[in-house]
Design a protein around this motif. Structure first.
Motif, mmCIF file in Angstrom:
data_model
loop_
_atom_site.group_PDB
_atom_site.id
_atom_site.type_symbol
_atom_site.label_atom_id
_atom_site.label_comp_id
_atom_site.label_asym_id
_atom_site.label_seq_id
_atom_site.Cartn_x
_atom_site.Cartn_y
_atom_site.Cartn_z
ATOM 1 N N PHE A 73 -31.106 32.917 -14.870
ATOM 2 C CA PHE A 73 -30.797 32.875 -13.082
ATOM 3 C C PHE A 73 -32.150 32.912 -12.532
ATOM 4 N N PHE A 74 -33.265 33.334 -13.188
ATOM 5 C CA PHE A 74 -34.398 33.172 -12.290
ATOM 6 C C PHE A 74 -34.965 31.959 -12.326
ATOM 7 N N LEU A 75 -35.054 31.295 -13.387
ATOM 8 C CA LEU A 75 -35.528 29.747 -13.463
ATOM 9 C C LEU A 75 -34.850 28.688 -12.526
ATOM 10 N N ALA A 76 -33.621 28.814 -12.588
ATOM 11 C CA ALA A 76 -32.773 27.909 -11.651
ATOM 12 C C ALA A 76 -32.924 28.444 -10.422
ATOM 13 N N GLY A 77 -32.809 29.851 -10.144
ATOM 14 C CA GLY A 77 -32.859 30.087 -8.720
ATOM 15 C C GLY A 77 -34.527 29.807 -8.260
ATOM 16 N N THR A 78 -35.537 30.182 -8.720
ATOM 17 C CA THR A 78 -36.764 29.877 -8.294
ATOM 18 C C THR A 78 -36.913 28.259 -8.098
ATOM 19 N N THR A 79 -36.922 27.727 -8.942
ATOM 20 C CA THR A 79 -37.431 26.101 -8.818
ATOM 21 C C THR A 79 -36.317 25.506 -7.848
ATOM 22 N N GLY A 80 -34.811 25.992 -8.031
ATOM 23 C CA GLY A 80 -34.049 25.472 -7.200
ATOM 24 C C GLY A 80 -34.263 25.845 -5.461
ATOM 25 N N GLY A 81 -34.540 26.750 -5.528
ATOM 26 C CA GLY A 81 -34.987 27.239 -4.134
ATOM 27 C C GLY A 81 -36.145 26.647 -3.638
ATOM 28 N N ALA A 82 -37.214 26.176 -4.458
ATOM 29 C CA ALA A 82 -38.370 25.499 -4.014
ATOM 30 C C ALA A 82 -37.918 24.078 -3.570
ATOM 31 N N TYR A 83 -37.001 23.422 -4.417
ATOM 32 C CA TYR A 83 -36.624 21.918 -4.125
ATOM 33 C C TYR A 83 -35.800 22.178 -2.845
ATOM 34 N N LEU A 84 -34.843 23.184 -2.629
ATOM 35 C CA LEU A 84 -34.348 23.448 -1.488
ATOM 36 C C LEU A 84 -35.070 23.431 -0.142
ATOM 37 N N LEU A 85 -36.244 24.300 -0.063
ATOM 38 C CA LEU A 85 -37.171 24.376 1.136
ATOM 39 C C LEU A 85 -37.781 23.241 1.194
ATOM 40 N N SER A 86 -37.970 22.323 0.014
ATOM 41 C CA SER A 86 -38.865 21.191 0.330
ATOM 42 C C SER A 86 -38.032 20.044 1.207
ATOM 43 N N VAL A 87 -36.826 20.134 0.819
ATOM 44 C CA VAL A 87 -35.943 19.091 1.363
ATOM 45 C C VAL A 87 -35.539 19.523 3.022
ATOM 46 N N LEU A 88 -35.885 20.805 3.145
ATOM 47 C CA LEU A 88 -35.696 21.240 4.577
ATOM 48 C C LEU A 88 -37.095 21.078 5.350
ATOM 49 N N PHE A 89 -38.302 21.194 4.742
ATOM 50 C CA PHE A 89 -39.327 21.365 5.631
ATOM 51 C C PHE A 89 -40.436 20.498 5.238
ATOM 52 N N TYR A 90 -40.272 19.537 4.160
ATOM 53 C CA TYR A 90 -41.430 18.787 3.572
ATOM 54 C C TYR A 90 -41.044 17.281 3.487
ATOM 55 N N GLU A 91 -42.233 16.277 3.467
ATOM 56 C CA GLU A 91 -41.912 14.948 3.319
ATOM 57 C C GLU A 91 -41.788 14.595 1.878
ATOM 58 N N GLN A 92 -41.407 13.382 1.524
ATOM 59 C CA GLN A 92 -41.246 12.686 0.467
ATOM 60 C C GLN A 92 -41.844 13.315 -0.889
ATOM 61 N N GLU A 93 -43.333 13.185 -0.734
ATOM 62 C CA GLU A 93 -44.220 13.495 -1.974
ATOM 63 C C GLU A 93 -43.896 14.821 -2.446
ATOM 64 N N MET A 94 -43.852 15.840 -1.476
ATOM 65 C CA MET A 94 -43.622 17.282 -1.900
ATOM 66 C C MET A 94 -41.910 17.241 -2.598
ATOM 67 N N VAL A 95 -41.017 16.544 -2.027
ATOM 68 C CA VAL A 95 -39.639 16.640 -2.345
ATOM 69 C C VAL A 95 -39.637 16.342 -3.918
ATOM 70 N N ARG A 96 -40.505 15.129 -4.085
ATOM 71 C CA ARG A 96 -40.375 14.608 -5.267
ATOM 72 C C ARG A 96 -41.220 15.574 -6.274
#
Lengths: 258, 256
Positions: B23-46
């Motif tokens: 739950f922790f691994l999926a939640g944390t890394t998934g959360g990081a991806y979601l925030l990147s899509v919301l707030f960052y540009e291409q390189e960070m999303v990748r």
């Protein structure tokens, strides 16, 4: 609601003497190993169901408000629900209804994820560590499919357990409650008619189900899951939009101030 | 028959450490991806897509090893359709989001595709809460707030993960807000479920799980607010520890 021709068991708490013959018969027929237990202050033994104990009696004793003593017994085992949460939770279809409404687990398909263990409101499904799969009461499917009664029913010396078609068993339960009420058991009731789509094991009780720690008015698992999906959707939308709005509005404000 | 069991520190049949870790691994890394899509540009999303891909793969590996019959995990995908089972849906979300995340990392993708993968990732984060809500455990199912708690915690922990290698004032502010939401939702969940799950809540407040609960409250939640301005890296690390403790006590308290 179960089909009137389905298999069914009636447990009549007003006839049970708490002898545990059903427990022994279950162990013998299903070849379940004995368990090492400790006395913890109740006659119930083993204290809870496990992968090797599929039926166990619970004991309740005390004084009623009017001073009369009571000593009540309740059967704890799989209720073979029509709307069974264990079947709904199983991700591989190993836990399923057999013909006649009996819930069994296919040990060759079960992956041992224990979702059914968590989903059962009666604590009737358990993980067998040695085999990596779950185990539970089968209503002695290997007996009833050949016209015999389940081992627990056959062993009962006081007819507290009866086996038959759901239609017969239900009529018998309702008749028994009528008789008990006539004899002064004002709170006599049938348990299992409304619970989880109707259970294939019905209980005749002389008191409210909560007196026997039986769950009443259980909200059905699929409704809870549906509420969960809805809640997830709303949460994702609100949190996503809220955080984006918050961060970007602050930036816009800052930009405007410069 | 081959039986391979990881030692489960909780013992028996419970869902324990491995599930909480997943739950922790999926939640944390998934959360990081979601925030990147919301707030960052291409390189960070990748880059965050790679993190989330690893989180999903490692988490799934933990799930498989936690099975009583790990080699039968393919039954999840070949055993027919079971849309009523949250675990079955979750298995597919994991596979689909894993493929999507890998694609986002390896290939230049359009914003729309990245957002589509983000929906799958949000489902991976969210289904873990719905899975618990489907079960007959009052601490998990008596309130509809568990998805809120897990998503808010994913935002907090995902933000903290981004902070570790790409400090950014926006994300730092966002982590603070998400942590406030998380704390509020947790408090509300405890109050809401108390009538049905008093035993679980007492175990959290003053029982065998108290060290996890108060560890989360003090170290994983309160301390980062205090440290935020002084040492952002340390604050982010404590937030991550807190995200794990949160999932661990939620998983365990349901089974008290």
């Amino acid at each position: 609601m179960p089909n009137p021709k389905d298999f069914a068991i009636l447990f009549d708490a007003s006839r049970c003497i708490g002898c545990k013959a059903c427990q022994v018969a279950c162990k013998q027929w299903n070849d379940l190993e004995a368990e090492n237990t400790k006395n913890y202050g109740s006659y119930a033994n083993p204290p809870k169901l496990t992968a090797h104990t599929w039926i166990s009696m619970r004991f309740y004793e005390g004084l009623r408000p009017n001073g009369d003593p009571y000593f009540d017994f309740i059967r704890v085992a799989c209720m073979h629900c029509t709307n069974a949460p264990c079947v709904g939770a199983c991700p591989v279809g190993a836990m399923a209804h057999r013909e006649g409404g009996v819930v069994t687990v296919d040990e060759r398909t079960c992956i041992g994820c224990r979702a059914c263990v968590q989903a059962c409101p009666y604590g009737a499904v358990h993980f067998d560590e040695a085999h990596g799969v779950v185990q539970k009461c089968t209503m002695c499917y290997d007996r009833i499919a050949h016209g015999d009664r389940p081992a627990c029913v056959k062993a009962c010396p006081t007819d507290a357990l009866t086996f038959g078609s759901y239609g017969e068993i239900r009529a018998m339960a309702e008749e028994r409650v009528r008789v008990l009420k006539e004899r002064g058991h004002a709170r006599a009731n049938v348990y299992g008619l409304g619970e989880l789509g109707g259970t294939h094991v019905l209980y005749v009780l002389t008191d409210h189900p909560s007196q026997y720690d039986l769950p009443k008015a259980v909200r059905e698992a699929e409704k809870r899951a549906a509420a969960g999906w809805l809640s997830t959707g709303i949460a994702a939308a609100v949190l996503g939009a809220g955080l984006k709005f918050l961060v970007e509005r602050r930036e816009a404000l800052k930009g405007g101030g410069q | 028959m081959i039986t391979l069991n990881l030692p489960n520190p909780i013992g028996e049949e419970a869902w324990g450490l491995w599930i909480a870790l997943y739950f922790f691994l999926a939640g944390t890394t998934g959360g990081a991806y979601l925030l990147s899509v919301l707030f960052y540009e291409q390189e960070m999303v990748r880059r965050s897509a790679l993190w989330a891909f690893l989180g999903v793969v490692l988490g799934s590996a933990l799930l498989v090893l936690d099975l009583g019959q790990p080699l039968r995990f393919l039954n999840l995908f070949l055993g027919g359709l079971h849309p009523g089972s949250v675990m079955w849906l979750g298995s597919w979300f994991l596979v689909l989001s894993g493929v999507g995340l890998l694609w986002v990392y390896l290939r230049p993708t359009a914003k729309g595709f990245q957002q589509g993968v983000a929906v799958l990732v949000a489902l991976v984060v969210g289904y873990t809460a719905v899975l618990l809500m489907q079960m007959a455990k009052p601490f998990w199912n008596a309130s509809p707030l568990l998805p809120w708690l897990f998503l808010a915690s994913a935002a907090t922990a995902g933000g903290a993960l981004l902070q570790l290698w790409h400090p950014d004032e926006r994300v730092s502010r966002l982590v603070g807000v998400a942590a406030l939401v998380e704390g509020g939702v947790l408090l509300l969940h405890l109050i809401w479920t108390y009538p049905a799950a008093a035993g679980a809540i007492l175990a959290l407040l003053a029982g065998p799980l108290a060290w996890v609960f108060w560890g989360f409250v003090v170290v994983g939640w309160g301390l980062p607010f205090f440290l935020e301005k002084r040492n952002a890296t340390l604050a982010a690390l404590f937030t991550l520890v807190g995200a794990f403790l949160l999932r661990y006590f939620v998983v365990m308290a349901g089974q008290v």
